[in-house]
Design an enzyme around this catalytic site. Structure first.
Site, PDB file in Angstrom:
ATOM      1  N   GLN A  52       0.831  -1.194   0.000  1.00 43.87           N
ATOM      2  CA  GLN A  52       0.000   0.000   0.000  1.00 43.87           C
ATOM      3  C   GLN A  52       0.869   1.249   0.000  1.00 43.87           C
ATOM      4  OE1 GLN A  52      -3.625   0.343   2.594  1.00 43.87           O
ATOM      5  NE2 GLN A  52      -2.410   1.926   3.595  1.00 43.87           N
ATOM      6  N   GLU A  64     -15.177  -4.373   5.082  1.00 44.66           N
ATOM      7  CA  GLU A  64     -14.330  -5.560   5.022  1.00 44.66           C
ATOM      8  C   GLU A  64     -13.545  -5.756   6.308  1.00 44.66           C
ATOM      9  OE1 GLU A  64     -14.476  -3.340   2.585  1.00 44.66           O
ATOM     10  OE2 GLU A  64     -15.479  -4.548   1.049  1.00 44.66           O
TER      11      GLU A  64
END
Lengths: 374, 404
Positions: free
Chosen positions: B127, B245
């Site tokens: 990321q 999520e």
């Protein structure tokens, strides 16, 4: 009978509306110095609404509902710091009777509690406020047929207005028995000990050779340990729910104040120091609600350990809600330290909730022992 | 929720059976002191086990090869993996919980077809969000992308790119419109880590380990077809995919904290003595601390149950996720802090790292230091409190500094 999620939402809404209208801050304040400290007008209406009957089984004229429903009412009552005998009569009294072995006592008392005709309370704490059997101050002696009650129980909620008192008594071996005595029975003395929290009344109850008939036994002599555990847990969870309600209202008041109050040319809530106090209050309230939910589920689940559930709630929600109220006073600044502002009523209420049915440190220690014994 | 969970008992039993036969009994001892390569090798193997069992991407829809598990099934899975002390599925966290859901949510059909099967087969993603000057103020990121035909040319520096040295792809936030208000000029790219112009340097963390990297980007060319969402809409893409999520994966983390953290500390306490030579387990002060932490662990667990129930009833996670994040991370830190005190000086002796254990490796002082990964990473506790204050309680925002 259990309510659906939607019915629970409706119960919450209607309870909130009723209490907002009928048990206003002015009403609570008017009763602070009242000898009885009971809002009788509101209480009559509440009994009509069935709040005293929630935990009473249907065959005894009650709703036969669960703690999931009872907790909704207790939360709303805490939100308004309302002076009402729900903890004493609708929670402790009903739990003691539902769990007792005497059909006659159940039939005599439960319908009367549900209808509000009579008020019952339970003396489950000893002179130091402890619920540990060896620390109970009421002592039962003699054999069946000639039982005598001596000593004292302390911090008994609403004993001064109760028609009768269920007493957690110990014998010489610290075995617990639950017995019921009329408030006016010979040898029973009820003395209110004013607390800093003026929204409730706790009494010191003394017993001078009080005769206990066999019919007044809630359990076989010495067989009250399980009932005592249940009643003490119910009391602990009930005061935690009350505290969550009080803390939630303080969070609401403090955040609103932080938006309105201007200093240095901007709302104080735009300062991170204040904003983070408010955020910490919200975290405390939400996590407290969660820990209490665990305890409420335990009270409704016959296979659960209610003492552990109560210890979780008291270990976390008790101090966290009191601290949330403390932060709310801080956010209010000078006005929060005045008598005219409601903050102190909530802080005092939450502090008493934290102290009743076992201190934070005691519950944490006990919980630690449970965890270590696994 | 209790009734629904009861209906999942057969599923729970199935997962429990799988755990009993597939989790290596001695992974903690074997992975102790593993270097980076050994860690990655072990995780690739563990990932393949999970894939065979059908537990690699439980939260993804079946049409894209996921398990299609309901949220409650994911809860059960998380509980059982924590109970069985499964190794964390660490190498694939960004791919499974961030890149994948973002592509599912904002990607074109071509992008889904191009990237999702790879993620399921074990592509590692990192990321690239934070920068040296854009931490809490993430929207202030400065890595530039300039359009050159059908490519974006990216130049800048990213930091805290976890496991970038293993990653094949990177989810990257770049500034595409420097003149727009800062949240409006950000674009979300999917960058191939083999592209020319990328240099990865590991960061040695306070624990001494190196899970994170600095990533330097020098005119890296990213094809336009790898842009996720619209140009300058990257901020919205990140915001819309994060919360839901995370619910189920947080339940696994909470259960690991309760079991290996709080209860693990109680278990360890039984073997420790205090400075008076008295068993720590008999010390009332220690008992009180353990009780307090246990109560907090149970509160956290119930907090997550409430969050899951709200997701099921209302179809989304609100800012209460911030409450969970603050409460979890600070509890983790408290448990580890207390362990170091109760355990005494022996907890301060150096010992080999156990990366696959996540935040409860049993090396208490290292675990304590590692907990900053949660109180700082993913939005500091202070930023979370701002979010709670502003978005939940409606308090006024901090005034923007002049010139921002």
């Amino acid at each position: 009978m259990q309510l659906s999620d939607q019915e629970r939402d409706e119960l919450r809404d209607s309870a909130r509306k009723f209490l907002d209208n009928e048990v206003s801050s002015e009403r609570v304040r008017a009763l602070l110095d009242d000898a009885d400290g009971l809002d009788r007008t509101a209480w009559s209406a509440i009994v009509e609404l069935g709040w005293a009957a929630i935990l009473v089984p249907e065959e005894h004229g009650g709703m036969g509902a669960t703690w999931a429903e009872m907790s909704i009412i207790l939360h709303e009552v805490g939100r308004r710091v309302a002076p009402l005998p729900l903890l004493s009569s609708a929670v402790l009294g009903v739990e003691a009777l539902v769990g007792c072995t005497s059909d006659a006592l159940r039939a005599e008392w439960l319908p009367a509690i549900a209808s509000g005709e009579r008020i019952l309370t339970v003396a489950a704490q000893g002179p130091t406020g402890s619920v540990v059997p060896s620390e109970l101050g009421a002592v039962l002696s003699g054999a069946t047929g000639s039982l005598r009650l001596n000593g004292s129980a302390r911090f008994v909620p609403d004993a001064h207005i109760a028609d009768a008192i269920v007493v957690a008594a110990r014998d010489a071996n610290n075995a617990v028995t639950y017995v019921i005595v009329e408030r006016g029975a010979p040898g029973v003395t009820v003395q209110v000990e004013p607390t800093v929290d003026q929204t409730r009344r706790l009494a010191n109850v003394t017993f001078a050779d009080v005769t206990i008939a066999d019919a007044a036994l809630l359990v076989e002599p010495g067989n009250g340990a399980a009932l005592h555990t249940r009643v003490a847990a119910a009391g602990a969870v009930a005061v935690c729910i009350d505290a969550v309600g009080a803390a939630e209202q303080m969070l609401f008041m403090a955040s609103r104040y932080a938006v309105e109050r201007q200093q240095f040319g901007r709302p104080i809530g735009s300062f991170q120091a204040v904003k983070h106090h408010c955020a910490n209050m919200l975290i405390a309230v939400e996590a407290s609600r969660a820990s209490v939910a665990f305890a409420i589920n335990a009270l409704d689940d016959p296979s659960a350990d209610v003492a552990e559930g109560a210890a979780v709630a008291k270990s976390f929600a008790g101090p966290a809600c009191a601290e949330a109220c403390q932060l709310a006073v801080q956010v209010h600044g000078g006005i929060g330290f005045t008598w005219e502002h409601d903050s102190h009523l909530y802080l005092k209420r939450a502090k008493l909730d934290e102290g009743l049915f076992g201190s934070t440190s005691w519950h944490r220690r006990r919980l630690g022992q449970v965890v270590l014994s696994r | 929720m209790i009734e629904e969970l009861q209906a999942l008992e057969p599923f729970r039993e199935e997962v429990r059976q799988w755990c009993a036969t597939h989790i290596p009994k001695n992974w903690r001892t074997e992975q102790l002191g593993a270097d980076h390569h050994q860690f990655a090798t072990f995780h690739r193997w563990w990932g393949s086990q999970l894939r065979e069992g059908g537990y690699f991407a439980p939260h993804w829809p079946t049409e894209w090869g996921g398990g299609g598990f309901s949220l409650l099934q994911q809860v059960v899975l998380g509980e059982e993996f924590a109970r069985a002390d499964a190794p964390r599925n660490g190498l694939y966290q960004v791919a499974l919980f961030n890149a994948g859901p973002s592509i599912l949510h904002a990607g074109t059909e071509e992008q889904k077809a191009k990237f999702l099967p790879g993620i399921l087969n074990g592509t590692v993603w990192c990321q690239g969000f934070s920068e040296p000057n854009a931490g809490s103020d993430l929207a202030g990121l400065q890595t530039r992308a300039i359009r050159d035909g059908d490519h974006s040319v990216v130049t800048g520096q990213k930091v805290w790119t976890s496991l970038a040295m293993e990653a094949e792809y990177c989810i990257l936030l770049v500034r595409t419109d420097p003149d727009a208000p800062k949240r409006k000029g950000i674009t979300y790219l999917l960058m191939d880590m083999k592209s020319p112009g990328i240099e990865v340097r590991t960061i040695r963390q306070a624990t001494g380990q190196s899970e994170f990297c600095e990533t330097f980007l020098d005119e890296v060319r990213v094809p336009v077809e790898n842009r996720l969402g619209a140009e300058n809409d990257g901020w919205n893409v990140t915001q819309s995919t994060l919360a839901s999520e995370r619910g189920a994966s947080l339940i696994e983390l909470a259960e690991r904290l309760r079991r290996n953290g709080t209860l693990g500390l109680a278990e360890a306490t039984k073997g420790w003595k205090n400075n008076d030579g008295v068993a720590q387990a008999d010390d009332p002060a220690v008992q009180e601390i353990l009780g307090a932490r246990y109560a907090e662990s149970m509160a956290l667990r119930q907090l997550l149950n409430t969050m899951v129930t709200n997701v099921i009833r209302r179809g989304g996670v609100g800012p209460e996720a911030s409450v969970v994040k603050v409460f979890y991370s600070e509890l983790l830190q408290r448990v580890m802090r207390d362990a170091v005190d109760i355990g005494g000086l022996q907890t301060q002796l150096d010992q080999p790292p156990l990366m696959s254990a996540g935040w409860e490796s049993g090396a208490w002082l290292y675990d304590y230091i590692n907990a900053f990964g949660w109180t700082i990473g993913g939005g500091t506790s202070e930023i979370m409190r701002n979010i709670i204050g502003e978005r939940v309680l409606g308090l006024p925002r901090d005034p923007e500094p002049k010139g921002a």
